[in-house]
Write an enzyme that holds these catalytic residues in place. Structure first.
Site, PDB file in Angstrom:
ATOM      1  N   GLU A 121     -45.929 -66.280  -0.280  1.00 13.61           N
ATOM      2  CA  GLU A 121     -44.591 -65.791  -0.595  1.00 13.61           C
ATOM      3  C   GLU A 121     -43.560 -66.733   0.035  1.00 13.61           C
ATOM      4  OE1 GLU A 121     -43.670 -61.800   0.646  1.00 13.61           O
ATOM      5  OE2 GLU A 121     -41.797 -61.804  -0.455  1.00 13.61           O
ATOM      6  N   GLY A 261     -42.687 -63.200  10.554  1.00 15.12           N
ATOM      7  CA  GLY A 261     -43.391 -62.168  11.322  1.00 15.12           C
ATOM      8  C   GLY A 261     -44.809 -61.918  10.847  1.00 15.12           C
ATOM      9  N   MET A 263     -47.332 -61.179   6.843  1.00 12.96           N
ATOM     10  CA  MET A 263     -47.349 -61.232   5.379  1.00 12.96           C
ATOM     11  C   MET A 263     -48.330 -60.209   4.829  1.00 12.96           C
ATOM     12  SD  MET A 263     -46.152 -62.535   2.641  1.00 12.96           S
ATOM     13  CE  MET A 263     -46.688 -61.854   1.080  1.00 12.96           C
ATOM     14  N   GLU A 264     -47.848 -59.458   3.833  1.00 17.13           N
ATOM     15  CA  GLU A 264     -48.554 -58.275   3.341  1.00 17.13           C
ATOM     16  C   GLU A 264     -49.596 -58.553   2.265  1.00 17.13           C
ATOM     17  OE1 GLU A 264     -45.234 -58.983   2.743  1.00 17.13           O
ATOM     18  OE2 GLU A 264     -44.650 -58.368   0.727  1.00 17.13           O
ATOM     19  N   ASN A 265     -50.201 -59.749   2.211  1.00 13.04           N
ATOM     20  CA  ASN A 265     -51.219 -60.053   1.203  1.00 13.04           C
ATOM     21  C   ASN A 265     -52.169 -58.875   1.013  1.00 13.04           C
ATOM     22  OD1 ASN A 265     -50.317 -62.870   1.579  1.00 13.04           O
ATOM     23  ND2 ASN A 265     -51.404 -62.649   3.517  1.00 13.04           N
ATOM     24  N   HIS A 297     -44.810 -52.012   8.852  1.00 13.77           N
ATOM     25  CA  HIS A 297     -44.093 -52.631   7.731  1.00 13.77           C
ATOM     26  C   HIS A 297     -45.070 -53.249   6.716  1.00 13.77           C
ATOM     27  CE1 HIS A 297     -40.547 -54.746   5.976  1.00 13.77           C
ATOM     28  NE2 HIS A 297     -41.472 -55.632   5.657  1.00 13.77           N
ATOM     29  N   GLU A 298     -45.985 -54.057   7.208  1.00 12.83           N
ATOM     30  CA  GLU A 298     -46.905 -54.732   6.274  1.00 12.83           C
ATOM     31  C   GLU A 298     -47.820 -53.714   5.610  1.00 12.83           C
ATOM     32  OE1 GLU A 298     -45.847 -57.592   5.744  1.00 12.83           O
ATOM     33  OE2 GLU A 298     -44.750 -57.821   7.615  1.00 12.83           O
ATOM     34  N   HIS A 301     -46.047 -51.966   2.818  1.00  8.97           N
ATOM     35  CA  HIS A 301     -45.898 -52.804   1.631  1.00  8.97           C
ATOM     36  C   HIS A 301     -47.026 -52.567   0.619  1.00  8.97           C
ATOM     37  CE1 HIS A 301     -42.448 -55.378   1.838  1.00  8.97           C
ATOM     38  NE2 HIS A 301     -42.798 -56.036   2.919  1.00  8.97           N
TER      39      HIS A 301
HETATM   40  N1  B3K Z   1     -42.900 -60.499   2.753  1.00 13.60           N
HETATM   41  C1  B3K Z   1     -42.998 -61.284   3.949  1.00 13.60           C
HETATM   42  C2  B3K Z   1     -41.942 -62.320   4.075  1.00 13.60           C
HETATM   43  C3  B3K Z   1     -42.203 -63.562   3.320  1.00 13.60           C
HETATM   44  C4  B3K Z   1     -41.172 -64.607   3.672  1.00 13.60           C
HETATM   45  C5  B3K Z   1     -41.275 -65.816   2.822  1.00 13.60           C
HETATM   46  N2  B3K Z   1     -40.450 -66.883   3.315  1.00 13.60           N
HETATM   47  C6  B3K Z   1     -43.001 -60.449   5.179  1.00 13.60           C
HETATM   48  C7  B3K Z   1     -42.434 -59.099   5.063  1.00 13.60           C
HETATM   49  O1  B3K Z   1     -41.274 -58.893   4.790  1.00 13.60           O
HETATM   50  O2  B3K Z   1     -43.178 -58.180   5.219  1.00 13.60           O
HETATM   51 ZN    ZN Z   2     -41.466 -56.946   4.158  1.00 16.07          ZN
END
Ligand code: B3K
Ligand code: ZN
Length: 869
Positions: A121, A261, A263-265, A297-298, A301
């Site tokens: 992302e 911080g 990433m929600e893969n 948070h993740e 998501h």
């Molecule tokens: N979705 C990611 C952030 C990605 C940032 C890309 N430069 C983390 C978050 O908001 O949970």
């Molecule tokens: Zn987020």
């Protein structure tokens, strides 16, 4: 410049002409040359024959086939690959090669420490293979990863593990399958050697989920709190939102080199190790709270972001604003609601409002973007969350949840828009949100001006509300917004006066929708004290002419803690403003005993949560104060805030000392009550550090502390008050922790915020510390960003030395990691808010940057907008 980066516009959105339903990825990992074979099932959606434009960046193309035959009808372009003459449905095979070790951008496939990991992302997948790298193309992914078995025993990707095997050359492979169609930005791969913390969770419908947290070898004793937070998140989302996890496994990997911080893969979160690793010796209470929030948070998501994703990147706040709202609610339900609210409001009123005033000002749903990574902003995230919160305020919890339910019924498994979300809220609740939608398109901070008038004879109380939003770059005309204004009236004894209109009770949240609106209340028995914008019910600047007496009254009598805190902040704001003027006119700082008494009262209120009292006693940051001025006087602000702190410390020394000693705890635990006591005790210490016995107390605390919270509180106090013990503590700490970059970040942060007049020389020297590495975003943020962003007096030194330093760093990062550079440049974007001499110096630096060859588009976008002011 020949080929200036071009902006994309929200209004230009076009549905994709092709889609990809399935993709099978095959990675053969080597440090400097990773081979990727991508086999995609492609379908044409457009009615007419169309070229297939695949995104690609920094890729070496090895081969390309359509339905198993070599394909020659293609062209490599700066943006990727254009294929022509295609059938309507076909299998596309593309083989590419990338160099993970040389990837310092930390986007795409890269090496962090000894392992491989990915960050896709927003647009990193195109650095792995040529693809339709846009969030509205959703495909089922299978991923095979092959690597050396001794160095990379763990090979991870999204979904469930379906096969694995050994090869005879010391290599092995694992194959993963993710049953949920997803956009490419949610793809992830990790390969490395880790310690693993394992647990299990049974969902509300009785499904068993394996939980795995992967950390660098030797760090297993720092993973427990992340696991606890994950389990708490899963439970909370079931209870509050009725949302359950959907795969058999949930993995989290902690890495040291990460741009943000976490990433929600899907099924495989990759985290900055800062938001996973903690034990009492290495992490502070604030770190623990950060871990809980980011893990939450993740995890959240998975529904708000992954199950329903964004149609295009302009809709980013659809997932981010909503997920921030959800993580804030999670932290508030588990901990102190008031303290969480206070900290979130500080961020909105401070740095988010500052963003609104600067050249990058944008609505929570931006209209134009050059580099998407530049729009992961406080506006999209924090103001975006405030917009969701306002809907929650207008609808109430029950209708809000009905809206969420409808949103998932309509959009699960698809890519949606912000409008889709608001429509679901509106349809499920019957609440009119037509005017409310303007929050998505209007940039800037509204100013809400309130005047009141009491008529003793008719016992009526009139509240006149005016709203206005100043023009922002590219958006001259502003409209009135729908602002929920939460108010309460008190009589002189502190009892609530019921709000009535024509004899009928009315709701305490006023619907402000016009530029000017009058609200009349009757049966008001006496001149009331009004509490305004309770809970910060809208992200606006409030103007109301409170007297000192009214504010002191609200500090004691307001029914909710947030309103009490806010009254205290308004009282401080009055005196800070007055004294900045005093100092500028060569007069002394004045802070009356009656105001000190109001804060003494808060300090001594033993019926209040100590964590809340600690917030009552926290002065606004110098940056927040700077935001109140058209022309910022950094030195005067620093002097005033410092002197007010010293006055409070001297006047309340006995009480602060008594409370400091009474809150000592025999041992360290992470329960809320224990953290709350430490928060207040260490707040007392930060004041006491400004008194004569400061050095003695701080030295003693540093020596006996057995946990990082108390250690850092002592060191921060020594640093801020420039105590004699500082040097020895800094040396002791560095000797003890040099091997551990994550812990050393706290030390780097202190060097960055060092108030001493040789701070910059120190920072430069600190860059040679063995634990420092400009290529590691955490190190750079703590030392450099902290100096430039949070040490205003030293960064804005009149000789411009701070500015020259920042340009040097930005120039280096422009090539190695422009995403980090783009965060660091923020202090320059505010140059218009300083005096003429400083403006000239900062503008010169911006021009130097503009003249750089190969200026990355991340920096280009900001520099260009700043210079256009
Ligand atoms: N979705 C990611 C952030 C990605 C940032 C890309 N430069 C983390 C978050 O908001 O949970
Ligand atoms: Zn987020």
């Amino acid at each position: 410049m020949a080929d200036q980066p071009q902006a994309k516009y929200r209004a230009d959105y076009q549905a994709p002409e092709y889609t990809i339903t399935d993709i099978a990825l095959d990675f053969d990992l080597h440090d400097t040359a990773a081979r990727i074979i991508a086999v995609s099932q492609v379908k044409r959606l457009a009615e007419q024959d169309a070229a297939l434009k695949l995104d690609g960046d920094a890729l070496k193309l090895v081969r390309i086939e359509v339905n198993g035959e070599a394909w020659t009808k293609y062209e490599e372009t700066p943006a990727g690959l254009t294929l022509t003459g295609l059938p309507t449905a076909f299998e596309l095979t593309i083989e590419t090669e990338v160099n993970p070790e040389a990837n310092t951008l930390l986007e795409g496939l890269y090496k962090s420490g000894g392992g491989f990991c990915t960050q896709c992302e927003a647009e990193g997948f195109r650095r792995i293979t040529y693809y339709l790298d846009r969030p509205d193309v959703l495909a089922r992914f299978t991923t095979k990863v092959t690597a050396d078995k001794a160095n990379f025993p763990f090979l991870l990707s999204n979904g469930n593990r379906i096969a694995q095997g050994d090869l005879d050359n010391g290599r092995h492979w694992v194959q993963w399958e993710d049953p949920f169609p997803k956009p490419s930005y949610l793809f992830a791969l990790v390969a490395g050697d880790f310690d693993v913390l394992r647990d299990k969770y049974t969902t509300m419908s009785g499904r068993d989920v394996e939980l795995e947290i992967f950390v660098d070898k030797g760090n297993l004793d720092r993973a427990d709190y992340a696991m606890t937070s994950l389990i708490n998140s899963m439970k909370w989302d079931e209870e509050r939102f009725g949302l359950e996890y959907d795969l058999d496994i949930y993995m989290i990997v902690a890495v040291d080199f990460f741009n943000m911080g976490a990433m929600e893969n899907k099924g495989l979160n990759v985290f900055n190790s800062k938001f996973v690793l903690a034990n009492p010796q290495t992490a502070t209470d604030v770190d623990y709270q950060g871990i809980e929030a980011v893990i939450g948070h993740e995890y959240f998501h998975n529904w708000t972001g992954n199950r329903v994703t964004c149609r295009d990147w302009f809709q980013l706040s659809l997932k981010e604003g909503l997920t921030v709202f959800r993580d804030q609610e999670f932290s508030s339900d588990l901990g102190s609601r008031a303290v969480n609210r206070i900290n979130n409001v500080r961020i909105v009123r401070g740095p988010q409002f500052a963003e609104d005033r600067g050249p990058m000002s944008h609505p929570i749903r931006p209209e134009q973007v050059i580099e998407m990574n530049n729009f992961y902003t406080l506006t999209v995230y924090e103001k975006g969350s405030e917009v969701i919160r306002m809907m929650h305020t207008l609808l109430g919890e029950e209708k809000f949840q009905a809206g969420i339910k409808l949103y998932f019924e309509r959009h699960d498994g698809t890519a949606a828009t912000c409008d889709d979300f608001v429509q679901a809220m509106e349809d499920a609740s019957g609440v009119d949100l037509v005017a409310f939608r303007r929050w998505y398109s209007q940039a800037g901070t509204p100013v809400v001006n309130v005047a009141t008038d009491y008529d003793a004879e008719s016992k009526s109380y009139r509240v006149t509300v005016k709203q206005a939003t100043a023009p922002t770059p590219g958006q001259e005309e502003k409209v009135a917004l729908h602002i929920p204004l939460d108010i309460e009236l008190y009589d002189s004894k502190g009892n609530v006066i019921e709000l009535q209109c024509n004899g009928e009770a009315v709701h305490h949240v006023l619907d402000v929708k016009q530029e000017e609106q009058v609200f009349e209340f009757d049966n008001v028995p006496e001149q009331p004290v009004i509490s305004l914008l309770r809970e910060f019910s809208a992200p606006v600047v409030l103007e109301y002419d409170y007297s000192d007496d009214e504010l002191v009254f609200l500090m004691v009598h307001a029914r909710n803690e947030f309103a009490r805190w806010d009254a205290g902040q308004m009282l401080l704001a009055k005196y800070i403003r007055d004294n900045v003027t005093n100092v500028q006119n060569g007069k002394a700082v004045e802070f009356p005993a009656s105001v000190v008494d109001a804060f003494r009262g808060a300090l001594l209120a033993d019926d209040l949560d100590p964590a809340f009292i600690a917030e009552m006693l926290t002065l606004p940051s110098e940056n927040e104060v700077a935001g109140w001025y058209k022309c910022v006087d950094v030195d005067a602000i620093n002097k005033v805030v410092g002197e007010i702190k010293a006055i409070l410390a001297t006047e309340m020394e006995d009480e602060l000392t008594a409370i400091y000693h009474s809150l000592a705890q025999p041992s360290y635990t992470i329960e809320h009550q224990a953290m709350a006591k430490r928060a207040l005790r260490n707040r007392c210490l930060s004041y006491l550090a400004c008194t004569e016995k400061g050095n003695e107390l701080v030295t003693a605390q540093y020596q006996v502390s057995d946990n990082m919270t108390d250690t850092m509180a002592a060191m921060a106090a020594a640093n801020n008050a420039e105590l004699a013990c500082r040097a020895e503590q800094m040396k002791d700490f560095s000797d003890k922790w040099t091997h551990d970059g994550l812990v050393m970040d706290k030390w780097f942060a202190l060097q960055g915020s060092n108030p001493a007049d040789n701070a910059l020389a120190n920072v430069r020297e600190t860059m040679n510390h063995p634990a420092f590495d400009l290529k590691n975003p955490n190190r750079t943020r703590n030392l450099v960003a902290n100096f430039c962003g949070n040490n205003p007096v030293r960064f804005h030194a009149k000789d411009g030395s701070g500015y020259v330093f920042l340009t040097e760093i930005l120039t280096a990062l422009n090539t190695s990691n422009p995403q980090v550079a783009s965060r660091l440049i923020e202090p320059f974007l505010k140059y218009r808010q300083y005096d003429e001499a400083r403006q000239v110096l900062m503008r010169a630096e911006l021009e130097k940057l503009a003249a750089l060859e190969n200026l990355a588009k991340d920096l280009f976008e900001k520099v260009e907008k700043a210079l256009a002011l």
